[in-house]
Write a protein that holds these residues in place. Structure first.
Motif, PDB file in Angstrom:
ATOM      1  N   GLY A  94       0.874  -1.179   0.000  1.00  0.00           N
ATOM      2  CA  GLY A  94       0.000   0.000   0.000  1.00  0.00           C
ATOM      3  C   GLY A  94       0.913   1.231   0.000  1.00  0.00           C
ATOM      4  N   GLY A  95       0.295   2.416   0.060  1.00  0.00           N
ATOM      5  CA  GLY A  95       1.091   3.638   0.015  1.00  0.00           C
ATOM      6  C   GLY A  95       2.080   3.744   1.172  1.00  0.00           C
ATOM      7  N   GLY A  96       1.655   3.331   2.357  1.00  0.00           N
ATOM      8  CA  GLY A  96       2.540   3.400   3.526  1.00  0.00           C
ATOM      9  C   GLY A  96       3.762   2.528   3.329  1.00  0.00           C
ATOM     10  N   GLN A  97       3.559   1.371   2.682  1.00  0.00           N
ATOM     11  CA  GLN A  97       4.674   0.449   2.458  1.00  0.00           C
ATOM     12  C   GLN A  97       5.600   1.008   1.373  1.00  0.00           C
ATOM     13  N   TYR A  98       5.041   1.604   0.327  1.00  0.00           N
ATOM     14  CA  TYR A  98       5.909   2.219  -0.696  1.00  0.00           C
ATOM     15  C   TYR A  98       6.767   3.322  -0.076  1.00  0.00           C
ATOM     16  N   SER A  99       6.145   4.083   0.804  1.00  0.00           N
ATOM     17  CA  SER A  99       6.886   5.169   1.434  1.00  0.00           C
ATOM     18  C   SER A  99       8.003   4.610   2.321  1.00  0.00           C
ATOM     19  N   GLY A 150      -2.383  10.769   0.092  1.00  0.00           N
ATOM     20  CA  GLY A 150      -2.776  10.461  -1.291  1.00  0.00           C
ATOM     21  C   GLY A 150      -1.583  10.569  -2.228  1.00  0.00           C
ATOM     22  N   ARG A 151      -0.731   9.554  -2.201  1.00  0.00           N
ATOM     23  CA  ARG A 151       0.453   9.558  -3.067  1.00  0.00           C
ATOM     24  C   ARG A 151       0.059   9.634  -4.532  1.00  0.00           C
ATOM     25  N   VAL A 152      -1.079   9.002  -4.858  1.00  0.00           N
ATOM     26  CA  VAL A 152      -1.468   8.949  -6.273  1.00  0.00           C
ATOM     27  C   VAL A 152      -1.692  10.343  -6.874  1.00  0.00           C
ATOM     28  N   LEU A 153      -2.030  11.316  -6.043  1.00  0.00           N
ATOM     29  CA  LEU A 153      -2.199  12.682  -6.560  1.00  0.00           C
ATOM     30  C   LEU A 153      -0.850  13.210  -7.045  1.00  0.00           C
ATOM     31  N   VAL A 154       0.158  13.057  -6.196  1.00  0.00           N
ATOM     32  CA  VAL A 154       1.496  13.561  -6.540  1.00  0.00           C
ATOM     33  C   VAL A 154       2.036  12.801  -7.759  1.00  0.00           C
ATOM     34  N   GLU A 155       1.765  11.500  -7.794  1.00  0.00           N
ATOM     35  CA  GLU A 155       2.241  10.704  -8.935  1.00  0.00           C
ATOM     36  C   GLU A 155       1.591  11.183 -10.242  1.00  0.00           C
ATOM     37  N   GLY A 156       0.306  11.486 -10.182  1.00  0.00           N
ATOM     38  CA  GLY A 156      -0.379  12.019 -11.371  1.00  0.00           C
ATOM     39  C   GLY A 156       0.246  13.335 -11.817  1.00  0.00           C
ATOM     40  N   GLY A 160      -5.469   3.315  -7.209  1.00  0.00           N
ATOM     41  CA  GLY A 160      -5.639   3.153  -5.767  1.00  0.00           C
ATOM     42  C   GLY A 160      -6.221   1.794  -5.463  1.00  0.00           C
ATOM     43  N   ARG A 161      -5.897   1.320  -4.256  1.00  0.00           N
ATOM     44  CA  ARG A 161      -6.456   0.030  -3.879  1.00  0.00           C
ATOM     45  C   ARG A 161      -7.973   0.142  -3.816  1.00  0.00           C
ATOM     46  N   LEU A 162      -8.651  -0.992  -4.071  1.00  0.00           N
ATOM     47  CA  LEU A 162     -10.107  -0.967  -4.053  1.00  0.00           C
ATOM     48  C   LEU A 162     -10.564  -1.077  -2.599  1.00  0.00           C
ATOM     49  N   GLY A 194      -6.508  -4.523 -11.919  1.00  0.00           N
ATOM     50  CA  GLY A 194      -5.895  -5.184 -10.763  1.00  0.00           C
ATOM     51  C   GLY A 194      -4.658  -4.440 -10.295  1.00  0.00           C
ATOM     52  N   PHE A 195      -3.884  -5.066  -9.417  1.00  0.00           N
ATOM     53  CA  PHE A 195      -2.688  -4.424  -8.873  1.00  0.00           C
ATOM     54  C   PHE A 195      -1.588  -4.406  -9.926  1.00  0.00           C
ATOM     55  N   ARG A 196      -0.993  -3.256 -10.180  1.00  0.00           N
ATOM     56  CA  ARG A 196       0.062  -3.138 -11.199  1.00  0.00           C
ATOM     57  C   ARG A 196       1.314  -2.529 -10.588  1.00  0.00           C
ATOM     58  N   GLN A 197       2.434  -2.898 -11.165  1.00  0.00           N
ATOM     59  CA  GLN A 197       3.702  -2.352 -10.664  1.00  0.00           C
ATOM     60  C   GLN A 197       4.281  -1.344 -11.657  1.00  0.00           C
ATOM     61  N   TRP A 233     -13.889   3.343   1.095  1.00  0.00           N
ATOM     62  CA  TRP A 233     -13.608   4.770   1.351  1.00  0.00           C
ATOM     63  C   TRP A 233     -12.788   5.421   0.250  1.00  0.00           C
ATOM     64  N   LYS A 234     -12.180   4.611  -0.605  1.00  0.00           N
ATOM     65  CA  LYS A 234     -11.443   5.184  -1.745  1.00  0.00           C
ATOM     66  C   LYS A 234     -12.421   5.655  -2.827  1.00  0.00           C
ATOM     67  N   GLY A 235     -13.678   5.177  -2.756  1.00  0.00           N
ATOM     68  CA  GLY A 235     -14.753   5.765  -3.562  1.00  0.00           C
ATOM     69  C   GLY A 235     -14.741   5.479  -5.052  1.00  0.00           C
TER      70      GLY A 235
HETATM   71  N1  UDP Z   1      -0.220   1.495  -6.447  1.00  0.00           N
HETATM   72  C1  UDP Z   1       0.464   0.502  -7.130  1.00  0.00           C
HETATM   73  N2  UDP Z   1      -0.251  -0.374  -7.885  1.00  0.00           N
HETATM   74  C2  UDP Z   1      -1.581  -0.327  -7.987  1.00  0.00           C
HETATM   75  C3  UDP Z   1      -2.285   0.677  -7.296  1.00  0.00           C
HETATM   76  C4  UDP Z   1      -1.578   1.574  -6.520  1.00  0.00           C
HETATM   77  O1  UDP Z   1       1.692   0.415  -7.078  1.00  0.00           O
HETATM   78  O2  UDP Z   1      -2.143  -1.148  -8.703  1.00  0.00           O
HETATM   79  C5  UDP Z   1       0.554   2.461  -5.649  1.00  0.00           C
HETATM   80  C6  UDP Z   1       0.376   3.902  -6.040  1.00  0.00           C
HETATM   81  O3  UDP Z   1       1.201   4.198  -7.138  1.00  0.00           O
HETATM   82  C7  UDP Z   1       0.750   4.624  -4.774  1.00  0.00           C
HETATM   83  C8  UDP Z   1       0.305   3.667  -3.684  1.00  0.00           C
HETATM   84  O4  UDP Z   1       0.113   2.408  -4.304  1.00  0.00           O
HETATM   85  O5  UDP Z   1       2.135   4.856  -4.676  1.00  0.00           O
HETATM   86  C9  UDP Z   1      -0.985   4.090  -2.998  1.00  0.00           C
HETATM   87  O6  UDP Z   1      -0.713   5.147  -2.154  1.00  0.00           O
HETATM   88  P1  UDP Z   1      -1.804   6.207  -1.698  1.00  0.00           P
HETATM   89  O7  UDP Z   1      -1.127   7.091  -0.751  1.00  0.00           O
HETATM   90  O8  UDP Z   1      -2.422   6.860  -2.862  1.00  0.00           O
HETATM   91  O9  UDP Z   1      -2.947   5.355  -1.012  1.00  0.00           O
HETATM   92  P2  UDP Z   1      -2.927   4.253   0.168  1.00  0.00           P
HETATM   93  O10 UDP Z   1      -3.022   2.907  -0.467  1.00  0.00           O
HETATM   94  O11 UDP Z   1      -1.662   4.428   0.915  1.00  0.00           O
HETATM   95  O12 UDP Z   1      -4.126   4.563   0.994  1.00  0.00           O
END
Ligand code: UDP
Ligand code: GLC
Length: 404
Positions: free
Chosen positions: A32-37, A312-318, A229-231, A286-289, A234-236
């Motif tokens: 998840g985002g916390g783990q990527y960070s 919301g990491r995905v905002l910055v990534e966009g 974003g993960r499904l 699905g989940f993509r890398q 609350w992610k809506g």
């Molecule tokens: N992400 C990913 N693969 C996916 C969906 C999401 O690698 O299929 C990554 C996305 O690029 C982002 C992180 O997961 O770096 C999600 O972080 P975000 O802070 O947006 O949300 P969180 O999951 O932490 O609530």
């Protein structure tokens, strides 16, 4: 897999001050985002840290790929199964497991200067560890501590443990920090350090890769929205689906999976797409890398969280992918996007306003491009990986200096 390399190298020790030895703790095996960070932070401290995970999975593999020492200490089921809205009984059943886990972690902690809990579950365990091993504890707070997300008992428990045993709370946004204080956390303990994203992996994407990605997804020249974003309810994602009938011809890539067990919601989304008659335009990938590539391949990034997104990491990534970003207002999102300048913010769960925002951008590519360029500059300036690493290092150094 897209390049996800860091540009920041591990700094050598300054003078003869050794790098602090940090024991990072995380509950998740998934990404998840916390783990990527944490992946980025741990890579920076790779020469002097270890990561303990309470579950095995792709997160462990990624840490190892980057040369980070990692060990898995599986949490007892009664601990890993505790949800954010757990009942008192479920919490009580977990107590023995938490103490057992804390004892195992404490054995590792002896070799480190500091314990760094990446999230709330690891903090609860680490509070006992800090006590048992007599080590300072940092809590990287990545959740919004409000009743929308947590039981009242959890809010009380989290802030009480933090006030007693945590030397420093690092919040991922001002909104997260404020929610902590509102719930009873000590204001003098909390500092905000924004997430930072490695821009290099976005710069590395070539136009040829983008063209072939669009081709392989069968997208042609249709307008494409990316919802990353993960499904999770609350992610809506359901709100964006609901908007689709009013956005004829527009395709949506839903990129992400139900990684924290929200499988029923994932099923419901597919049923909703079918009921709305949009299955040919709603693509569940699905989940993509290869996020930098996919973000570069869409025309717009849309994030429709219905509760306060902590950061919301995905905002910055966009923004790094130079795309206009539309997001719902709440939590940390207004700290990232200034609406009308570096992206657009809309109220949560408001399909009409969402449709107008998306439709407006699709109809006016010049304005959309302007927002994207402004967003790109903001992302580089305020949400760089370098800034995250500097901020975290400063907090670690400060906690250790006060301890001496
Ligand atoms: N992400 C990913 N693969 C996916 C969906 C999401 O690698 O299929 C990554 C996305 O690029 C982002 C992180 O997961 O770096 C999600 O972080 P975000 O802070 O947006 O949300 P969180 O999951 O932490 O609530
Ligand atoms: C959490 C939050 C997300 C944040 C991420 C990294 O998982 O849900 O908003 O960006 O942590 O701090």
């Amino acid at each position: 897999m897209a390049a996800n390399r860091n540009t920041v190298s591990t700094q050598p020790p300054i003078g003869n001050i050794p790098r602090p030895r940090v024991l990072f703790i995380d509950h998740a095996g998934v990404l998840g985002g916390g783990q990527y960070s944490l992946l980025d932070i741990a890579r920076h401290f790779a020469s002097s840290c270890k990561v303990l995970l309470f579950a095995d999975g792709p997160f462990r593999e990624r840490l190892q790929q980057y040369g980070v020492s990692v060990e898995v200490l599986p949490a007892p089921r009664k601990v890993s199964g505790v949800s954010r809205q757990a009942t008192l009984l479920q919490d009580l059943r977990a107590v023995a497991g938490v103490i057992h886990l804390a004892r195992s972690v404490a054995k590792h902690a002896r070799d480190y200067d500091l314990i760094y809990a990446n999230g709330q579950k690891p903090m609860v365990v680490s509070a006992f560890v800090a006590r048992l091993a007599n080590k300072p504890l940092i809590w990287h707070l990545r959740d919004t501590l409000t009743v929308q997300f947590e039981s009242r008992l959890h809010l009380w428990l989290a802030t009480t443990l933090a006030n007693l045993f945590v030397a420093r709370v690092i919040a991922n946004s001002k909104a997260t920090a404020e929610a902590f204080v509102q719930s009873g956390g000590r204001a003098d303990r909390v500092q905000t350090v924004y997430n930072g994203i490695d821009a290099a992996s976005f710069r590395a994407v070539t136009p040829e890769q983008v063209a072939s990605a669009r081709l392989s997804l069968g997208l042609g020249s249709a307008p494409v929205i990316g919802a990353f974003g993960r499904l999770a309810p609350w992610k809506g994602q359901h709100v964006l689906l609901e908007a689709m009938p009013q956005l004829p011809g527009v395709h949506v890539l839903f990129v992400g999976d139900a990684i924290f067990g929200e499988d029923a919601y994932a099923r419901k989304l597919r049923e909703q797409a079918a009921a709305l008659g949009v299955t040919d335009r709603a693509h569940f990938l699905g989940f993509r890398q290869d996020i930098p590539l996919l973000m570069s391949a869409v025309d717009m990034v849309v994030h429709t969280a219905v509760e306060a997104e902590p950061f919301g990491r995905v905002l910055v990534e966009g923004m790094l992918a130079r795309k206009p970003v539309v997001a719902t207002r709440g939590g940390g999102t207004p700290e990232i996007i200034e609406t009308g300048v570096s992206g657009l913010l809309v109220p949560p769960s408001d399909v009409k306003t969402l449709v107008a925002a998306i439709g407006g951008l699709l109809a006016d590519p010049a304005s959309a491009q302007k927002l994207a360029e402004a967003g790109h500059a903001v992302a580089l300036q305020r949400f760089s990986l370098e800034a995250l690493l500097a901020g975290v290092t400063r907090q670690i150094d400060d906690v250790l200096a006060r301890r001496r």
